[in-house]
Design an enzyme around this catalytic site. Structure first.
Site, PDB file in Angstrom:
ATOM      1  N   SER A 133       0.796  -1.226   0.000  1.00 21.66           N
ATOM      2  CA  SER A 133       0.000   0.000   0.000  1.00 21.66           C
ATOM      3  C   SER A 133       0.830   1.278   0.000  1.00 21.66           C
ATOM      4  O   SER A 133       0.306   2.344  -0.299  1.00 21.66           O
ATOM      5  CB  SER A 133      -0.946   0.013   1.213  1.00 21.66           C
ATOM      6  OG  SER A 133      -0.215  -0.130   2.421  1.00 21.66           O
ATOM      7  N   ASP A 138      -3.648   8.063   7.785  1.00 20.08           N
ATOM      8  CA  ASP A 138      -4.448   7.129   8.582  1.00 20.08           C
ATOM      9  C   ASP A 138      -3.504   6.384   9.529  1.00 20.08           C
ATOM     10  O   ASP A 138      -2.407   6.872   9.823  1.00 20.08           O
ATOM     11  CB  ASP A 138      -5.258   6.175   7.681  1.00 20.08           C
ATOM     12  CG  ASP A 138      -4.386   5.354   6.737  1.00 20.08           C
ATOM     13  OD1 ASP A 138      -3.164   5.245   6.983  1.00 20.08           O
ATOM     14  OD2 ASP A 138      -4.910   4.814   5.748  1.00 20.08           O
ATOM     15  N   HIS A 187      -0.410   5.087   6.908  1.00 18.13           N
ATOM     16  CA  HIS A 187       0.121   5.747   5.714  1.00 18.13           C
ATOM     17  C   HIS A 187       0.311   7.246   5.904  1.00 18.13           C
ATOM     18  O   HIS A 187      -0.557   7.919   6.475  1.00 18.13           O
ATOM     19  CB  HIS A 187      -0.830   5.510   4.538  1.00 18.13           C
ATOM     20  CG  HIS A 187      -1.155   4.069   4.319  1.00 18.13           C
ATOM     21  ND1 HIS A 187      -2.266   3.471   4.869  1.00 18.13           N
ATOM     22  CD2 HIS A 187      -0.496   3.110   3.635  1.00 18.13           C
ATOM     23  CE1 HIS A 187      -2.290   2.189   4.524  1.00 18.13           C
ATOM     24  NE2 HIS A 187      -1.222   1.945   3.775  1.00 18.13           N
TER      25      HIS A 187
END
Length: 323
Positions: free
Chosen positions: A21, A296, A299
Site C-alpha cells: 500500500s 491514517d 500511511h
C-alpha cells in the site's frame, strides 16, 4: 523483448514498481480500503485507490527520476504495454503468504507477473538501461505477525525469510536486464499511529525497534553483496536502498520543521478511515491534511510523503549503492 539501446539520445526512464500500500496507485479493486471517501480528497479530489489523501511515494519517485507515473497492472497488464513502466503493487500485499485468504498477489507473485509478460513476447516497449525497478515493502508480514499475537521468538526467522525473498526478487529483476534495482528500507513501524496511540501519539513504540533494525541490517548486507558481485563480474548493474526509515525518522525528530501539527504521530483520518455503519461515519477527519504527517493509522499524507522525499532527494545516485 527488444534489444537494449546503450547509446544515442538520452532516454526517459521508466519505473516498474512492486509492493504494497505504500506503492499502490490503484491496483486494488474498488471495494477495498483505499476507495471510499475521504481517500483522494487532496488529489485527484476523489478516491483513486491510493492509500492516502493524495500523491504517494510512487508518484514522487517518478517525478524525481523524470519519469511518468507508471501504468497500473490492473488496467494495462493484459495489454503488455511497457512504454510508460508499470505498477504491480497491490495494497495489503506481503512477501511471505502469512494469510492464506489474501486476495492480492504477494511481492514475489508481482515480480513473476512482469516475468510472464516479458516471456510471453509481443511486448510493446523494452526494458532499457535507464529504467528502474523498485520493490517497496512496508512490513505487512511483520504487522500481521504482531497483530496475530504470534510468539516473539519466531520473529527473527520471519525477518530472515522476508529478506531472503526480497534478495531473490532483486536477482530476478536483474535477470530482466534492469540496470537499476531498488528496494526500500523498512520504516519505523513503532512510530505508526496504530502503535503510538497508547502514548497519546507522543512517542514511538520501541517494542518493534529490534525487528526493524534487524530487517534493515540484513537488507543492507544483501544489497552490498549484490553490488560487489556486479562489480566483480562487471555486469554494470546497481542495487539501491531507498532509505525511507532514515527519512521518516529525520522528519519525525525534526517535527517536520514545524510544517506539521503535533503530536506528529496522530493521523488526519482517525478511526476506521472511510468506513461507515448504519449511516454513521466510523472515523473523524482533520480540517487540513497538509498539516498532518500521517493520513491514517499506517500511511503518510501527500504532504508527509513530500517531506520524506525532500529528505531523500534522488535516492538512486551511484554513491548510494554503498552501505
Amino acid at each position: 523483448m527488444g534489444s537494449n539501446q546503450l547509446s544515442g539520445p538520452k532516454k526517459t526512464p521508466k519505473l516498474f514498481v512492486f509492493g504494497d500500500s505504500y506503492a499502490d496507485t490503484g491496483n486494488t479493486k474498488s471495494d477495498t480500503e483505499a476507495w471510499p471517501v475521504p481517500y483522494g480528497i487532496t488529489f485527484p479530489g476523489k478516491p483513486s485507490g491510493r492509500y492516502c489523501d493524495g500523491l504517494i511515494a510512487t508518484d514522487l519517485l517518478a517525478k524525481v527520476l523524470g519519469a511518468e507515473s507508471p501504468h497500473l497492472y490492473r488496467t494495462h497488464g493484459k495489454k503488455k504495454t511497457l512504454t510508460k513502466g508499470m505498477n504491480f503493487a497491490f495494497g495489503a500485499s506481503k512477501v511471505v503468504d502469512s494469510s492464506p485468504h489474501s486476495p492480492f498477489p504477494n511481492i514475489t507473485a508481482q515480480v513473476n507477473l512482469l516475468v510472464d509478460i516479458v516471456l510471453a513476447g509481443r511486448v510493446e516497449g523494452d526494458i532499457t538501461p535507464t529504467d528502474v525497478s523498485l520493490i517497496s515493502y512496508a512490513g505487512g508480514d511483520y504487522i500481521y505477525y504482531i497483530d496475530e499475537n504470534r510468539p516473539a521468538a519466531g520473529m527473527k526467522a520471519l525477518v530472515e525469510e522476508v529478506v531472503d525473498h526480497l534478495h531473490v526478487n532483486m536477482i530476478v529483476l536483474s535477470g530482466l536486464l534492469f540496470k537499476k534495482v531498488a528496494v526500500t528500507s523498512l520504516q519505523p513501524i513503532g512510530c505508526l499511529p496504530s502503535y503510538t496511540s497508547a502514548s497519546s501519539f507522543k512517542s514511538c513504540n520501541e517494542s518493534q525497534s529490534a525487528l526493524v533494525e534487524l530487517h534493515n541490517k540484513l537488507l543492507r548486507q544483501v544489497v552490498a553483496k549484490l553490488n560487489e558481485q556486479s562489480r566483480v563480474m562487471k555486469k554494470g548493474q546497481h542495487y539501491f536502498i531507498i532509505d525511507i526509515h532514515h527519512a521518516f525518522m529525520t522528519v519525525l525528530k525534526n517535527k517536520g520543521s514545524k510544517r506539521f501539527k503535533t503530536p506528529m504521530m496522530k493521523s488526519c483520518c482517525e478511526g476506521f478511515c472511510g468506513r461507515s455503519m448504519d449511516g454513521e461515519k466510523l472515523y473523524t477527519l482533520c480540517d487540513d491534511p497538509k498539516s498532518f504527517f500521517f493520513w491514517d493509522e499506517v500511511h503518510p499524507t501527500q504532504e508527509g510523503w513530500r517531506s520524506i522525499y525532500s529528505v531523500l532527494g534522488n535516492p538512486l545516485t551511484e554513491s548510494k549503492t554503498k552501505p
